[in-house]
Design a protein around this motif. Structure first.
Motif, PDB file in Angstrom:
ATOM      1  N   GLN A 284       0.937  -1.062   0.037  1.00  0.00           N
ATOM      2  CA  GLN A 284      -0.005   0.025   0.028  1.00  0.00           C
ATOM      3  C   GLN A 284       0.814   1.179  -0.120  1.00  0.00           C
ATOM      4  OE1 GLN A 284      -2.492   1.003   3.471  1.00  0.00           O
ATOM      5  NE2 GLN A 284      -3.996   1.691   2.191  1.00  0.00           N
TER       6      GLN A 284
ATOM      7  N   ARG B 165      -5.404   4.699  12.459  1.00  0.00           N
ATOM      8  CA  ARG B 165      -6.770   5.124  11.482  1.00  0.00           C
ATOM      9  C   ARG B 165      -7.999   5.349  12.277  1.00  0.00           C
ATOM     10  NH1 ARG B 165      -6.631  -0.361   9.482  1.00  0.00           N
ATOM     11  NH2 ARG B 165      -8.525  -1.367   9.878  1.00  0.00           N
TER      12      ARG B 165
ATOM     13  N   LEU C  53      -3.979 -13.872  11.851  1.00  0.00           N
ATOM     14  CA  LEU C  53      -2.530 -13.153  12.326  1.00  0.00           C
ATOM     15  C   LEU C  53      -2.635 -13.727  14.026  1.00  0.00           C
ATOM     16  CD1 LEU C  53      -1.674  -9.578  11.214  1.00  0.00           C
ATOM     17  CD2 LEU C  53      -0.467 -11.821  11.029  1.00  0.00           C
TER      18      LEU C  53
ATOM     19  N   GLU D  80       3.646   0.091   2.421  1.00  0.00           N
ATOM     20  CA  GLU D  80       3.905  -0.830   3.553  1.00  0.00           C
ATOM     21  C   GLU D  80       3.475  -2.422   3.048  1.00  0.00           C
ATOM     22  OE1 GLU D  80       0.991   0.094   6.633  1.00  0.00           O
ATOM     23  OE2 GLU D  80       1.439  -1.650   7.683  1.00  0.00           O
TER      24      GLU D  80
ATOM     25  N   GLU E 288      -2.693   7.176   9.146  1.00  0.00           N
ATOM     26  CA  GLU E 288      -2.971   6.027   8.430  1.00  0.00           C
ATOM     27  C   GLU E 288      -4.671   5.985   8.168  1.00  0.00           C
ATOM     28  OE1 GLU E 288      -0.700   2.633  11.076  1.00  0.00           O
ATOM     29  OE2 GLU E 288      -2.862   2.720  11.050  1.00  0.00           O
TER      30      GLU E 288
ATOM     31  N   TYR F 142      -7.120   4.258   1.583  1.00  0.00           N
ATOM     32  CA  TYR F 142      -7.856   3.916   0.559  1.00  0.00           C
ATOM     33  C   TYR F 142      -7.944   5.198  -0.532  1.00  0.00           C
ATOM     34  CZ  TYR F 142      -8.866  -0.371   2.740  1.00  0.00           C
ATOM     35  OH  TYR F 142      -8.696  -1.519   3.469  1.00  0.00           O
TER      36      TYR F 142
ATOM     37  N   ILE G  21       0.238  -8.543   4.587  1.00  0.00           N
ATOM     38  CA  ILE G  21       0.210  -9.997   3.986  1.00  0.00           C
ATOM     39  C   ILE G  21      -1.332 -10.479   3.485  1.00  0.00           C
ATOM     40  CG2 ILE G  21      -0.358 -10.809   6.354  1.00  0.00           C
ATOM     41  CD1 ILE G  21       1.864 -13.096   6.028  1.00  0.00           C
ATOM     42  N   ARG G  22      -1.263 -11.317   2.666  1.00  0.00           N
ATOM     43  CA  ARG G  22      -2.613 -11.788   2.274  1.00  0.00           C
ATOM     44  C   ARG G  22      -2.571 -13.405   2.165  1.00  0.00           C
ATOM     45  NH1 ARG G  22      -3.531  -7.522   3.580  1.00  0.00           N
ATOM     46  NH2 ARG G  22      -4.610  -5.848   2.608  1.00  0.00           N
TER      47      ARG G  22
ATOM     48  N   GLU H  44      -9.279   8.344   3.949  1.00  0.00           N
ATOM     49  CA  GLU H  44     -10.289   7.731   2.989  1.00  0.00           C
ATOM     50  C   GLU H  44     -10.820   8.882   2.036  1.00  0.00           C
ATOM     51  OE1 GLU H  44     -12.933   5.150   5.211  1.00  0.00           O
ATOM     52  OE2 GLU H  44     -11.550   3.580   5.226  1.00  0.00           O
TER      53      GLU H  44
ATOM     54  N   ASP I 128       3.680   1.963  14.914  1.00  0.00           N
ATOM     55  CA  ASP I 128       2.316   1.619  14.461  1.00  0.00           C
ATOM     56  C   ASP I 128       1.220   2.020  15.231  1.00  0.00           C
ATOM     57  OD1 ASP I 128       0.883   1.116  12.383  1.00  0.00           O
ATOM     58  OD2 ASP I 128       1.594  -0.996  12.203  1.00  0.00           O
ATOM     59  N   ASP I 129       0.115   2.113  14.725  1.00  0.00           N
ATOM     60  CA  ASP I 129      -1.241   2.275  15.590  1.00  0.00           C
ATOM     61  C   ASP I 129      -0.913   3.255  16.629  1.00  0.00           C
ATOM     62  OD1 ASP I 129      -2.046   0.237  13.833  1.00  0.00           O
ATOM     63  OD2 ASP I 129      -1.960  -1.431  15.136  1.00  0.00           O
TER      64      ASP I 129
HETATM   65  N1  LIG Z   1       2.923  -8.915  11.956  1.00  0.00           N
HETATM   66  C1  LIG Z   1       2.502  -8.635  10.667  1.00  0.00           C
HETATM   67  N2  LIG Z   1       1.306  -7.741  10.430  1.00  0.00           N
HETATM   68  C2  LIG Z   1       0.490  -7.722   9.365  1.00  0.00           C
HETATM   69  C3  LIG Z   1       1.144  -8.117   8.054  1.00  0.00           C
HETATM   70  N3  LIG Z   1       0.234  -7.744   7.254  1.00  0.00           N
HETATM   71  C4  LIG Z   1      -0.789  -7.125   7.830  1.00  0.00           C
HETATM   72  N4  LIG Z   1      -0.416  -6.982   9.292  1.00  0.00           N
HETATM   73  C5  LIG Z   1      -1.353  -6.355  10.191  1.00  0.00           C
HETATM   74  O1  LIG Z   1      -2.640  -6.936   9.824  1.00  0.00           O
HETATM   75  C6  LIG Z   1      -3.457  -5.949  10.302  1.00  0.00           C
HETATM   76  C7  LIG Z   1      -4.668  -5.703   9.053  1.00  0.00           C
HETATM   77  O2  LIG Z   1      -3.914  -5.439   8.026  1.00  0.00           O
HETATM   78  P1  LIG Z   1      -4.854  -5.386   6.564  1.00  0.00           P
HETATM   79  O3  LIG Z   1      -5.833  -6.073   6.717  1.00  0.00           O
HETATM   80  O4  LIG Z   1      -3.673  -5.519   5.546  1.00  0.00           O
HETATM   81  O5  LIG Z   1      -5.068  -3.940   6.697  1.00  0.00           O
HETATM   82  C8  LIG Z   1      -4.267  -2.656   6.491  1.00  0.00           C
HETATM   83  C9  LIG Z   1      -4.713  -1.904   5.215  1.00  0.00           C
HETATM   84  O6  LIG Z   1      -5.376  -2.696   4.403  1.00  0.00           O
HETATM   85  C10 LIG Z   1      -5.798  -1.139   6.303  1.00  0.00           C
HETATM   86  N5  LIG Z   1      -5.938   0.321   5.642  1.00  0.00           N
HETATM   87  C11 LIG Z   1      -5.100   1.273   5.120  1.00  0.00           C
HETATM   88  N6  LIG Z   1      -5.731   2.037   4.721  1.00  0.00           N
HETATM   89  C12 LIG Z   1      -7.018   2.169   5.016  1.00  0.00           C
HETATM   90  C13 LIG Z   1      -8.262   2.714   4.918  1.00  0.00           C
HETATM   91  O7  LIG Z   1      -8.171   3.916   4.378  1.00  0.00           O
HETATM   92  N7  LIG Z   1      -9.224   2.476   5.323  1.00  0.00           N
HETATM   93  C14 LIG Z   1      -9.491   1.239   6.124  1.00  0.00           C
HETATM   94  N8  LIG Z   1     -10.632   0.990   6.636  1.00  0.00           N
HETATM   95  N9  LIG Z   1      -8.336   0.475   5.920  1.00  0.00           N
HETATM   96  C15 LIG Z   1      -7.024   0.825   5.748  1.00  0.00           C
HETATM   97  O8  LIG Z   1      -5.074  -0.775   7.239  1.00  0.00           O
HETATM   98  C16 LIG Z   1      -4.278  -2.054   7.654  1.00  0.00           C
HETATM   99  C17 LIG Z   1      -2.648  -1.516   7.757  1.00  0.00           C
HETATM  100  O9  LIG Z   1      -2.640  -1.076   9.076  1.00  0.00           O
HETATM  101  P2  LIG Z   1      -1.200  -0.664   9.812  1.00  0.00           P
HETATM  102  O10 LIG Z   1      -0.336  -1.787   9.634  1.00  0.00           O
HETATM  103  O11 LIG Z   1      -1.464  -0.518  11.102  1.00  0.00           O
HETATM  104  O12 LIG Z   1      -0.738   0.239   9.026  1.00  0.00           O
HETATM  105  C18 LIG Z   1      -2.598  -4.646  10.384  1.00  0.00           C
HETATM  106  O13 LIG Z   1      -2.686  -4.391  11.740  1.00  0.00           O
HETATM  107  C19 LIG Z   1      -1.365  -5.023   9.781  1.00  0.00           C
HETATM  108  O14 LIG Z   1      -0.533  -4.287  10.583  1.00  0.00           O
HETATM  109  C20 LIG Z   1       2.519  -8.633   8.515  1.00  0.00           C
HETATM  110  O15 LIG Z   1       2.961  -9.242   7.353  1.00  0.00           O
HETATM  111  N10 LIG Z   1       2.840  -9.246   9.696  1.00  0.00           N
END
Ligand SMILES: Nc1nc2c(ncn2[C@@H]2O[C@H](COP(=O)(O)O[C@H]3[C@@H](O)[C@H](n4cnc5c(=O)[nH]c(N)nc54)O[C@@H]3COP(=O)(O)O)[C@@H](O)[C@H]2O)c(=O)[nH]1
Length: 744
Positions: free
Chosen positions: A508, A667, A541, A522, A701, A723, A525-526, A704, A643-644
């Motif tokens: 992303q 976020r 996770l 960033e 983070e 997003y 994982i999927r 939107e 983070d967070d």
């Molecule tokens: N240890 C590891 N943690 C991981 C890894 N990959 C992901 N994660 C952690 O999983 C949590 C959920 O991740 P994900 O479903 O991928 O969600 C990320 C984004 O898709 C989401 N996001 C980003 N922008 C927006 C938005 O505008 N709106 C919205 N509703 N969601 C959005 O946020 C997640 C990213 O969060 P962060 O990491 O805190 O930046 C998440 O906690 C991941 O950290 C991994 O490989 N290892």
């Protein structure tokens, strides 16, 4: 000036001294009274000396005057005053000798519940005291002209034996009676003691009186032994003391009252027999009592070790399992309900990690006390280990009672606990499993043991559910089992996923607020599930973390990110920094640095292109370790962000201790940004201001929409992610973005 001891001013002391004086005098008078029956001048039994030893051992040397005065006044009038005074001095010196010997190393227990104490008293202290009293007494008789010198040795022998008998019978008996005064015997023991003494009087007195005065009469005192053994085995020191004193009184009365010796004194051999009898009734009796007490003590220790939790003093797991099986059985017989509460402290590990194990122990002890205060006497509480506690409730409506108890416990936990000068609130989660009486009616015997195990399992499952839902407490229901089965299935599918390369990283974009150009991304994982399609990390996770699979999966992510950067660089793409999330276990694993070094070397990626994102709670879990690890990462040039941010319980000023580069505002705050006056807006602006003051970059983070973007732009947030710009996309799609130089 000589300091006057405090006790001198206490009326209680003087009253005690007076009472002890009178008893001493009475016992000395008794000794003097029987003297003429035996050999006319020196008594064959001198109970006053035994009483003196006991009182000084029990209450301290401050009561020594009672011996001197008691002895002096008992003798006064019968012998010249100087001699009476010398006898008093001799008796007091003997008692001091006994007191000194028993207290030599400070370990003596006057309760006489150890063999070593009975031995020390009977075989060392008493003989030395008796010898001292005899030497001083016999010498005083000669010195003051009351007895010719050639009788000294003979007088010494008689005196010595008389004191020995008095000491060995009376001193341990008085100590044991005092112990019974402190720890009262039960009503049953008192009744049994009375029965024993009545039987003893009937048997010994009866046989004696029947044959007394007949030719060749032989006293049957050996019949006393079974009674003494009975008392020692069944009634302990208290029963033995009153049996021995009663036996001694009876034997003395029967011997002295025998018609054969009326008008004459009892022959010396008879006297020695009497003295020996009294000694061998007393000393072995108290040895038996001490041996039994020691045995009970050892048993109690074994019990404590086997069934008690040493930290909290509560019952332990073994005790709970046994109790649970018993309670289930009783419930089965009586048609009662049983409920089991299973409780676990939330985030207790954080307390151990951040404040240390000693503080953790204090928390467990405090919460053990709080739980106990919420229970009735017949509820059973145990600590299973770690931060797990259980409460067992049985009776009618045990399920409702358990819910009420859970409420009470959770309320009690809300009161903060002070640790290292700060207030902490440690919450808990409780699971409840219940067995209704209606169900118990159908159980078979073997079933009941399984039922106990099943209850534990159900309560445990409900507790995990309560913890996950953050709901305080939950009652078990069967749908929880199906959830557990699904979890198990998920676990095994995840193991397959790792082995069969079903994981993929999405990327992303992160854009600079001012230029809206990509400045990094960033990796997220999927999971390509063979039947369920693409699964997002929130669904798996936690399970990965709980079964430890996060370590190989995390290592794979790290290697995959660096490998991907290497490929993009080889394709000539303008690769920017890529962030990788590190979970708690990953961050705390000892070989994290080795892994990172290895991956960077293998992929030839400069360390400053790698960003590691750790959450606030991971950073806070072990602050000292975090600082060391972060310093090592920084030395390599790796970029670190928190983070967070805002969801944990840290503050920016606390994070100042950590060598970090950026904070990522969670976020949830960004999504709540609507009006500048909102709480979220206030938090976001304050965070940006403070972070900048600390030279930290700020990433928002979950951006939107344009409203959020404009707000963040206005307040100078450095980087935006969300997003609004781009969802996480596959590596190929992200490569296209990089090629275009734009997030679209
Ligand atoms: N240890 C590891 N943690 C991981 C890894 N990959 C992901 N994660 C952690 O999983 C949590 C959920 O991740 P994900 O479903 O991928 O969600 C990320 C984004 O898709 C989401 N996001 C980003 N922008 C927006 C938005 O505008 N709106 C919205 N509703 N969601 C959005 O946020 C997640 C990213 O969060 P962060 O990491 O805190 O930046 C998440 O906690 C991941 O950290 C991994 O490989 N290892």
């Amino acid at each position: 000036m000589i300091a006057v001891p405090q006790f001198i001013k206490q009326p209680r002391y003087w009253l005690g001294l007076l009472v002890l004086c009178l008893i001493n005098m009475a016992l000395a008078k008794f000794g003097l009274w029987i003297a003429p029956f035996v050999n006319g001048s020196i008594s064959a039994i001198w109970p006053a000396s035994g009483f003196g030893i006991a009182t000084v051992v029990l209450f301290g040397p401050r009561y020594l005057p009672s011996i001197l005065i008691g002895s002096f006044f008992a003798n006064l009038g019968m012998i010249p005053a100087p001699l009476a005074f010398m006898f008093g001095v001799g008796s007091s010196a003997a008692v001091v000798m006994a007191w000194w010997v028993v207290h030599l190393d400070g370990t003596f227990r006057w309760q006489l519940d150890r063999i070593v104490d009975v031995v020390r008293l009977s075989f060392i202290a008493v003989p030395l005291a008796a010898l001292m009293s005899a030497v001083l007494g016999a010498s005083a008789l000669v010195a003051l002209g009351a007895m010719p010198g050639e009788n000294w040795l003979n007088a010494l022998g008689v005196w010595l034996l008389g004191d020995l008998v008095g000491d060995l019978v009376v001193a341990p008996a008085v100590m044991s009676l005092y112990a019974a005064y402190v720890v009262r015997p039960s009503r049953g023991q008192l009744v049994e003691a009375v029965i024993l003494i009545v039987l003893m009087v009937l048997v010994i007195g009866g046989t004696h009186l029947q044959w007394m005065g007949t030719p060749n009469f032989d006293p049957q005192f050996h019949l006393l032994f079974p009674f003494i053994v009975w008392a020692a085995l069944r009634l302990g020191g208290f029963g033995l003391a009153i049996s021995i004193l009663s036996a001694a009184a009876m034997v003395v009365a029967l011997v002295l009252g025998e018609p054969r010796w009326v008008g004459t004194s009892v022959p010396y051999l008879e006297v020695v027999n009497l003295q020996t009898l009294l000694i061998i009734l007393s000393v072995p009796g108290f040895l038996i009592v001490a041996a039994l007490a020691e045995h009970r003590h050892v048993e109690r220790r074994y019990f404590e070790i086997a069934y008690r939790d040493s930290l909290t003093g509560l019952a332990n797991r073994t005790a709970l399992v046994e109790k649970l099986e018993n309670v289930v059985n009783t419930a089965y017989m009586n048609g009662l309900d049983v409920a089991l509460l299973f409780m676990d402290l939330d985030r207790f590990k954080n307390i151990n990690d951040t404040l240390g194990h000693a503080m953790g122990d204090l928390v467990l002890q405090e919460y053990a006390r709080r739980i106990q205060r919420c229970l009735r006497n017949d509820d059973f509480v145990a600590r299973l280990g770690g931060d797990e506690f259980t409460v067992l409730i049985s009776g009618h409506n045990a399920r409702e009672a358990a819910a009420a108890v859970a409420h009470k416990i959770l309320a009690a936990m809300r009161t903060p606990i002070k640790l290292g000068g700060h207030d902490y609130v440690v919450s808990g989660s409780i699971g409840i499993a219940a067995l209704e009486s209606m169900m118990t009616l159908n159980w078979s015997d073997t079933n009941r043991i399984n039922v106990a195990e099943e209850l534990m399992r159900q309560a445990d499952t409900a507790m995990y559910r309560a913890k996950r839902n953050d709901s305080g407490f939950m009652l078990f229901n069967s749908s929880m089992d199906s959830h557990t089965k699904m979890q198990l299935q998920l676990e095994s599918e995840l193991r397959v996923a790792l082995a069969e390369h079903q994981f993929e990283l999405y990327y992303q974009a992160k854009v600079a607020t001012a230029s809206e150009q990509i400045v990094g991304c960033e990796a997220l994982i999927r999971w390509h599930h063979p039947t369920k399609g693409l699964i997002e990390p929130d669904k798996f996770l936690e399970v990965l973390e709980s079964i430890g699979l996060i370590l190989p999966v995390g290592a794979w992510s790290l290697r995959e990110v660096c490998e991907q950067m290497r490929q993009w660089r080889e394709q000539g793409l303008p690769v920017q920094r890529v962030g990788v999330n590190l979970s708690m276990r990953q961050f705390l694993q000892p070989d994290l640095l080795v892994l990172i070094d290895q991956v960077l070397v293998e992929t030839q990626i400069p360390a400053d292109l790698l960003e590691l994102e750790i959450t606030e709670s991971v950073a806070m879990s072990n602050a000292n370790l975090t600082i060391d690890t972060l310093i090592a990462l920084k030395q390599r040039g790796i970029y670190i962000s928190i983070d967070d941010f805002g969801t944990g319980y840290s503050s920016l000023s606390y994070l100042k201790r950590f060598p970090i580069d950026a904070v990522k505002i969670d976020r949830s705050f960004i999504q709540d940004l609507e009006h500048e006056s909102d709480d979220a807006a206030a938090i976001v602006t304050a965070t940006i201001r403070l972070a900048h003051a600390m030279n930290l970059s700020v990433v928002a983070e979950g951006v939107e929409n344009a409203l959020q973007r404009d707000f963040l732009m206005k307040y100078g947030c450095d980087v935006l992610q969300g997003y609004y710009y781009s969802k996480p996309v596959s590596a190929d799609e992200f490569a296209t973005m990089l090629m275009r130089g734009h997030y679209h």
